[in-house]
Every structure is written in structure tokens, then in C-alpha cells.
Scaffold this motif. Structure first.
Motif, PDB file in Angstrom:
ATOM      1  N   GLN A  51     -14.737   2.584  -4.366  1.00 13.43           N
ATOM      2  CA  GLN A  51     -14.262   1.242  -4.728  1.00 13.43           C
ATOM      3  C   GLN A  51     -14.627   0.216  -3.657  1.00 13.43           C
ATOM      4  OE1 GLN A  51     -12.325   0.478  -7.961  1.00 13.43           O
ATOM      5  NE2 GLN A  51     -13.880   2.066  -8.031  1.00 13.43           N
ATOM      6  N   GLU A  52     -14.575   0.632  -2.396  1.00 14.37           N
ATOM      7  CA  GLU A  52     -14.963  -0.261  -1.301  1.00 14.37           C
ATOM      8  C   GLU A  52     -16.443  -0.642  -1.424  1.00 14.37           C
ATOM      9  OE1 GLU A  52     -13.969   2.068   2.097  1.00 14.37           O
ATOM     10  OE2 GLU A  52     -11.811   1.680   1.945  1.00 14.37           O
ATOM     11  N   ASN A 112      -6.716  -3.947  -1.730  1.00 11.53           N
ATOM     12  CA  ASN A 112      -7.112  -2.711  -1.060  1.00 11.53           C
ATOM     13  C   ASN A 112      -7.021  -1.537  -2.044  1.00 11.53           C
ATOM     14  OD1 ASN A 112      -7.520  -0.572   0.634  1.00 11.53           O
ATOM     15  ND2 ASN A 112      -5.973  -1.166   2.143  1.00 11.53           N
ATOM     16  N   PRO A 113      -8.112  -0.816  -2.280  1.00 12.78           N
ATOM     17  CA  PRO A 113      -8.070   0.282  -3.260  1.00 12.78           C
ATOM     18  C   PRO A 113      -7.338   1.530  -2.784  1.00 12.78           C
ATOM     19  CG  PRO A 113     -10.244   0.156  -2.249  1.00 12.78           C
ATOM     20  CD  PRO A 113      -9.464  -1.029  -1.743  1.00 12.78           C
ATOM     21  N   ILE A 114      -6.911   1.553  -1.525  1.00  5.02           N
ATOM     22  CA  ILE A 114      -6.362   2.797  -0.967  1.00  5.02           C
ATOM     23  C   ILE A 114      -5.117   3.277  -1.713  1.00  5.02           C
ATOM     24  CG2 ILE A 114      -4.849   1.753   0.798  1.00  5.02           C
ATOM     25  CD1 ILE A 114      -5.925   3.992   2.713  1.00  5.02           C
ATOM     26  N   ASP A 174       0.809  -1.221   0.000  1.00  3.36           N
ATOM     27  CA  ASP A 174       0.000   0.000   0.000  1.00  3.36           C
ATOM     28  C   ASP A 174       0.842   1.272   0.000  1.00  3.36           C
ATOM     29  OD1 ASP A 174      -2.266  -1.485  -0.106  1.00  3.36           O
ATOM     30  OD2 ASP A 174      -2.694  -1.409   2.041  1.00  3.36           O
ATOM     31  N   TRP A 177      -9.620  11.699  -4.132  1.00  7.24           N
ATOM     32  CA  TRP A 177      -9.073  10.333  -4.138  1.00  7.24           C
ATOM     33  C   TRP A 177      -9.603   9.536  -2.950  1.00  7.24           C
ATOM     34  CZ3 TRP A 177      -8.110   8.875  -8.539  1.00  7.24           C
ATOM     35  CH2 TRP A 177      -7.278   9.541  -9.448  1.00  7.24           C
ATOM     36  N   THR A 231     -11.562   5.975  -3.246  1.00  5.99           N
ATOM     37  CA  THR A 231     -11.270   4.761  -2.470  1.00  5.99           C
ATOM     38  C   THR A 231     -12.544   4.218  -1.835  1.00  5.99           C
ATOM     39  OG1 THR A 231      -9.003   5.482  -2.002  1.00  5.99           O
ATOM     40  CG2 THR A 231      -9.944   3.838  -0.532  1.00  5.99           C
ATOM     41  N   ARG A 279      -4.784   4.500  -8.030  1.00  2.78           N
ATOM     42  CA  ARG A 279      -5.218   5.748  -8.641  1.00  2.78           C
ATOM     43  C   ARG A 279      -5.637   5.463 -10.081  1.00  2.78           C
ATOM     44  NH1 ARG A 279      -5.200   6.665  -4.149  1.00  2.78           N
ATOM     45  NH2 ARG A 279      -4.163   8.315  -2.935  1.00  2.78           N
TER      46      ARG A 279
END
Length: 664
Positions: A220-221, A113-115, A66, A213, A217, A118
């Protein structure tokens, strides 16, 4: 390594356009064929996974680290597909190592995890550019643009092929079947990464704010979480529709003796032969014809109307898109409306679900769920009207949970009153909140007590509120259905005048915004009105909202409108769905601004509810899957909190519990 830019080419037996990426990546024969990448904007490498090459260990580690920022155009596709790829590798990493890995390489999570991801497509959308790599590259005039032959190569290598004598009855094309095409495919993959890097370089001076952003995120979750579907209801709704269509077609054949009563040409000819000439059989035309149609023409037209409504596309999409665990995913496109930044619907298209007005909604739902078609047909004489009203009810919570549906009340009306300083409207929202009644009272100078529910005055107040807030006139009233609601043509113009007279500050707001936008573009300067900033920078018009988010308009200039007056024009995707020059003016900019602020309010509420399991959000509504302990009242109190950047804006949310999704 700081950044990793990625583009992949994949194979799946599932049709991506019909099922979405989450289901697509679940196909038993899913495979990543090519992995193109660039580390820290360096030279692009292509890993030929189909030929047995492997990802370098540092790249594999970066995918789950990440601290490494991953970039892709439509990054949701890469992230979901790579989640499947990594989970198939069955790698276990040391969970205690100091490497910040995502959920121990999917040990506890289904998706990466999308965090740390980008999306260059979101960046393009934020800048008002097209939502396609090819379109964005073309508008930016990039030296390295997406290769046009890609579609044919994707069709050849990425989907099943039809078995023929020529291809040896094979079901799939592999690299060895066309080595030249495969080399071209690798070049195409490499070019996509180069184009993505070029877009990032070109947009570098216009960074997307960290707050956006963070919203991405969270989006996406929510897409990863998905929502449960009642598949028994879905399957039986499709069966009920088939039965209904068969019976309606049989009755029409019996009455008309036509080979195909669904044929527009045959039906128009039959009507003409029976004394009813018509050029069209559209919904509105048929409704008019039914008013004085003799039998059996009236019966036939009525049956045709039922058949026309008999659509199960959304049920079919649910069946196509549902994942192995019974949940539908990937239904929301972040920044799908790039003029305002609102979400757009994907797959099931949550933004345009039919409303439900059935009094016995739950009973009808269970009849379809249980497949009791005989009882359904006995109790409901219009099955094509029932089935669309049950579409919402196919969304359910998981076992032992409930759904809470909560939405903002009159969000756009509140935002425009707050921005314009229309005091009487703010007083309404601070007290009883009956904006339709209050609007009619203000327009027609009568006490609000005389504007009762169902009265003609309230009807006029409602239609005016819905149609006239953004500079609309008689045409807007008609488009909103004023004539169908019983208003006469003669009433429309006075209604427009009455609304504008009752809302002088909103009318002033339109033209203050018009002047500010024109000044910013004409003088290439910064200006401000009503707390909204307008600025020209590097060939862009930016409108800065109270939240700090900016709306972007590409290549603005002063043009001439249809009335011969100056106006702002800019480039964007217009009504033709093509990139073109678009005319705008004050009220249209106000519509963008109000809808964008409404979107920011919803997003703020969703961020404050991040500890909850949001499974859906539609326009100004949030749907949460929760245990029995959570209260709708507390949820609505949380949603009603005004963002710190919107001091003085009056918000209120209403909600309810349910065991399936519906409109209350």
C-alpha cells in the motif's frame, strides 16, 4: 474499540474503471454518500452523509488511530477515499496527545497510514477465493450475500447522468430524485458490511499470517507513493500516433480505393478480388502471406500490420490515471494472482509492457517528448513500432533523482534447481550462470565452449529452458515460439526427451509433488516432500512453502484426468475467468510452488529495501527512485541476500541507473 469494519458509497465525476481510485478521489466533485460500519463486529450502522448526517467523533478518531484495526473489502478504496474526506474536513488534532494518530491526520502524509488497515479481499485471495465480494460470498455460501441490485443503484447515484428533458437536464441523481432507490441503496450499503463480516467470521480459523499483512502494508505504501510520468512524452506520443494512423489509412485508401481499409470484411474482399483468398488477417497469418505476396498486396498488408500495431492504450491510460502531482498510483494488486500470491497489474498493467530494442532509444524518446514529428518520421519509417518501445520510458524519477532498476537473474530456474536438488544446475548458478548454454551442453553431450551465443544449440537450450520446466512437451515448445525460432516439427519431441534426460531430479520432483498432493487429499492427511508440506484441512488443500506462507486450494478431491488417471481437482477461477473445477497434477503444482517461492524472494528483498523509495516492481524486478548517492551495485548486493528460510539457494541480482525506465 478494537476493530472497525467499513463500506462506503461515493460519487465522483471521474470514471473509476479508467482512472483508478487515487485519481477518482481527486475529482473536484468527489463526495462520500454513505458510510456503513460495524464496531467490534456489532450491529451495522449507516451514516447518510449525503443527507447531512455526520460521522460520530469516535468513528472519525478511529479512522486516524493506528491502534484501531480498520477492515474493508478492497480496503485500498476505502482508505484512499477517506483520506480525501478527512483532508477536506481540515481538522487539526493535538499531535502530542497519546492517541497514536496517523501523521497528525494527514498533516504530513497524503494518505491514511495503511499499517492499521486490513483487507477482506486479500484474506479471500489468500484462501484461493474470488477477488470480488459477490464471488467470495457465493463460494462460501453465506446466508447474507451481496445484494444483486447494487450495480444499478451505483450507476444511478455514483456517476454523472445524461441530461434529458425528463430529468430536467440535471447532470447527477441525488437522493431526493428517487427516495425509494435511495433507501434501497442504504440497505445495499448495510448488506455489504454484513457480508464482509460474514466472510471474516467464516475464515476466522484460517488467519492470514502477520508477515503477509506486513507485505500488504508495504504494498500500500508503494501504491501510495506512485511513480512520476513524463506527461509531455505521453501527450506527444498520442499525437504522433494520431498522425501516423491518419497517414497509414490515407496510403491504404490510395492503394485499395476502399471506403474503410480498416474493415476486416472490406480488406478480405479486396484481397480476394486481387487473387489472395484468406480466412483471417491475424498477425501470424499476415506474416505468412507477406512472404510471397505480390505488389501492391504486399504493401497493403504491410501497412495493415503497422496499423494493427499502432496502439496507444497504455499512453491513454497514463493520461487518465495521472494524479495532480504528475504521479501514477495504484498500479499493483497485492495477491492479484491468488494461486501463487503474486502481484497483478492494474491500470497501466506494468506486467505486460512492450520491450524496447531501439538502438537510438534516447534520441527517439526526445523527438517524441519535444513533439518533433517531422524529424521522427524522417528518421523512423515505422512509427507504430517506435511508440510502443517508448512506453517504458514515460516512467521517470522526480527532479534531482534517478531510477535504479534491479532484477533477479533466472529466478525460477534457480528455485526449481534448488528444490529438486539438480546438482549440475546449482553448479552453473554457483559459477558462470550461463544456464542456456549449460542446458544445451548437458542435453546434447557437447562441451559448453561449443555452445556459443547465436548458435543453434544455444537456441535449443534456451527454448527448452523456457518451455519445459513445468512438465511441458511439444505443445509448450510451440506455444513458446519454437517453430518461429527456426526449429522443425521433427526436432521438438527429441528436444523434450533430451531436456528431461538431462534433468532427472526435476522430473522426479514433479511426480513426488504429484504423489504428495494426491495422498494429502485422498487420505485427508499431512505429507511432505522436498521441504514442501501438503495438508488437507476443513475442505482445503494447503501447500506450505519454505517461507511459511501457504497456498490454498478450495474443495479438493480426487478426479479423473483426460488420460483416465487419478488427479487432484479443486475449485477456482479457471481459463474461462469463471469459478469452476480445475484439474491439476504434479508439474502444475510445481509451477505454482516455484512461482510462489520466487514471489516470496522478491517480497523478502522488497522488505529489506523498505528504507528505499520503491516506485515499481515487475515480476522479478524492483525499481527504486533515489538520489545520486545510492549505488546500483550496493542495491544488487542487498537483493542477492538469500532469505533465512532458503538456505543453499543461490541468488544474484543485476541492476543499472537510468534517467527513465527501460530494459537494459
Amino acid at each position: 474499540m478494537k476493530t472497525l469494519s467499513i463500506d462506503i458509497e461515493t460519487y465522483s465525476g471521474y470514471d473509476l474503471s479508467k482512472c483508478g481510485v487515487y485519481k477518482y478521489a481527486e475529482s473536484p466533485d468527489f463526495e462520500i454518500l454513505l458510510f456503513g460500519y460495524s464496531v467490534d463486529d456489532g450491529d451495522v450502522q449507516v451514516i447518510d452523509l449525503a443527507a447531512g448526517e455526520h460521522l460520530p467523533p469516535e468513528i472519525l478518531n478511529a479512522l486516524t488511530d493506528d491502534d484501531v484495526q480498520k477492515w474493508a473489502f478492497n480496503a485500498n478504496f476505502e482508505r484512499v477515499c477517506l483520506s480525501r474526506y478527512i483532508s477536506d474536513m481540515d481538522i487539526s488534532l493535538d499531535p502530542f496527545a497519546d492517541n497514536h494518530h496517523s501523521a497528525e491526520i494527514l498533516g504530513k502524509a497524503k494518505y491514511l497510514n495503511p499499517i492499521s488497515w486490513r483487507c477482506a479481499m486479500i484474506w479471500s485471495a489468500y484462501m484461493g477465493l474470488p477477488l470480488s465480494l459477490e464471488g467470495a460470498g457465493a463460494v462460501l455460501g453465506l446466508e447474507k450475500q451481496k445484494l444483486t441490485e447494487g450495480k444499478d443503484l451505483i450507476r444511478y447515484f455514483c456517476s454523472p447522468c445524461k441530461p434529458t428533458a425528463t430529468n430536467g437536464q440535471r447532470m447527477r441523481n441525488r437522493p431526493e430524485h428517487a427516495p425509494d432507490k435511495w433507501e434501497a441503496f442504504k440497505a445495499y450499503n448495510r448488506r455489504d458490511v454484513e457480508t464482509e463480516l460474514s466472510i471474516q467470521e467464516r475464515l476466522a480459523k484460517f488467519p492470514v499470517p502477520d508477515t503477509v499483512w506486513a507485505e500488504y502494508t508495504h504494498d500500500q505504501e508503494i501504491n501510495d507513493r506512485g511513480v512520476a510520468l513524463d506527461m509531455a512524452l505521453v501527450r506527444n506520443a498520442i499525437k504522433a500516433d494520431t498522425r501516423s494512423r491518419t497517414e497509414l489509412t490515407r496510403l491504404m485508401k490510395e492503394l485499395t480505393d476502399l471506403d474503410n481499409p480498416n474493415s476486416l470484411q472490406q480488406m478480405k474482399q479486396w484481397l480476394a478480388d486481387n487473387g489472395m483468398e484468406t480466412d483471417s488477417l491475424g498477425k501470424k497469418v499476415v506474416t505468412e502471406l507477406l512472404k510471397d505476396a505480390p505488389e501492391p498486396l504486399g504493401k497493403v498488408l504491410s501497412l495493415r500490420q503497422q496499423l494493427a500495431k499502432s496502439s496507444i492504450k497504455k499512453y491513454q491510460t497514463m493520461k487518465n490515471a495521472v494524479c495532480a502531482d504528475g504521479r501514477a498510483r495504484g498500479m499493483f494488486q497485492f495477491y492479484g494472482a491468488n494461486r501463487t500470491g503474486r502481484w497483478a497489474g492494474r491500470l497501466i498493467q506494468m506486467q505486460n509492457l512492450p520491450q524496447n530494442h531501439l538502438i537510438d532509444l534516447e534520441d527517439a524518446r526526445w523527438l517524441v517528448h519535444d513533439g518533433d514529428f517531422a524529424a521522427l518520421e524522417l528518421l523512423h519509417d515505422n512509427i507504430p513500432d517506435v511508440l510502443p518501445q517508448l512506453i517504458r520510458t514515460a516512467f521517470i524519477p522526480k527532479d534531482g533523482y534517478k531510477l535504479i532498476v534491479a532484477d533477479f537473474s533466472a529466478i525460477e530456474a534457480r528455485v526449481i534447481a534448488w528444490l529438486a536438488g539438480e546438482r549440475w544446475r546449482n553448479d552453473v548458478f554457483a559459477t558462470h550462470g550461463k544456464i542456456y548454454e549449460a542446458s544445451a551442453s548437458q542435453m546434447f553431450h557437447v562441451p559448453i565452449e561449443e555452445v556459443t551465443k547465436g548458435s543453434p544449440l544455444r537456441q535449443k537450450g534456451k527454448i527448452a529452458e523456457l518451455a519445459l520446466g513445468y512438465g511441458g512437451s511439444v505443445g509448450a515448445l510451440k506455444a513458446m515460439g519454437a517453430l518461429e525460432m527456426g526449429l522443425s516439427e521433427e526436432e521438438l519431441r527429441p528436444l523434450v526427451s533430451a531436456w528431461r534426460s538431462a534433468n532427472p531430479n526435476i522430473v522426479k520432483f514433479w511426480w513426488d509433488v504429484d504423489r504428495a498432493a494426491m495422498k494429502a487429499v485422498r487420505d485427508r492427511t499431512m505429507t511432505e516432500t522436498h521441504g514442501i508440506r501438503f495438508g488437507y484441512q476443513s475442505g482445503m488443500l494447503f501447500i506450505t512453502l519454505p517461507s511459511g506462507r501457504r497456498l490454498s486450494y478450495v474443495k479438493p478431491r480426487i478426479g479423473t484426468n483426460q488420460f483416465g488417471s487419478d488427479c487432484v481437482t479443486y475449485e477456482g477461477v479457471g481459463g474461462t475467468k469463471k469459478w469452476e473445477r480445475i484439474e491439476s497434477y504434479g508439474p502444475k503444482f510445481v509451477e505454482n510452488i516455484v512461482q510462489a517461492i520466487s514471489r516470496d524472494i522478491l517480497s523478502y528483498a522488497m522488505q529489506t529495501l523498505r528504507h528505499c523509495s520503491i516506485v515499481m516492481h515487475i515480476h522479478d524486478e524492483v525499481v527504486i527512485e533515489t538520489g545520486p548517492e545510492m549505488s546500483a551495485e550496493i542495491l544488487c548486493q542487498q537483493m542477492s541476500r538469500t532469505p533465512p528460510w532458503a538456505e543453499g539457494l543461490l541468488l544474484i541480482a543485476d541492476g543499472f541507473d537510468c534517467s527513465f525506465y527501460k530494459k537494459d
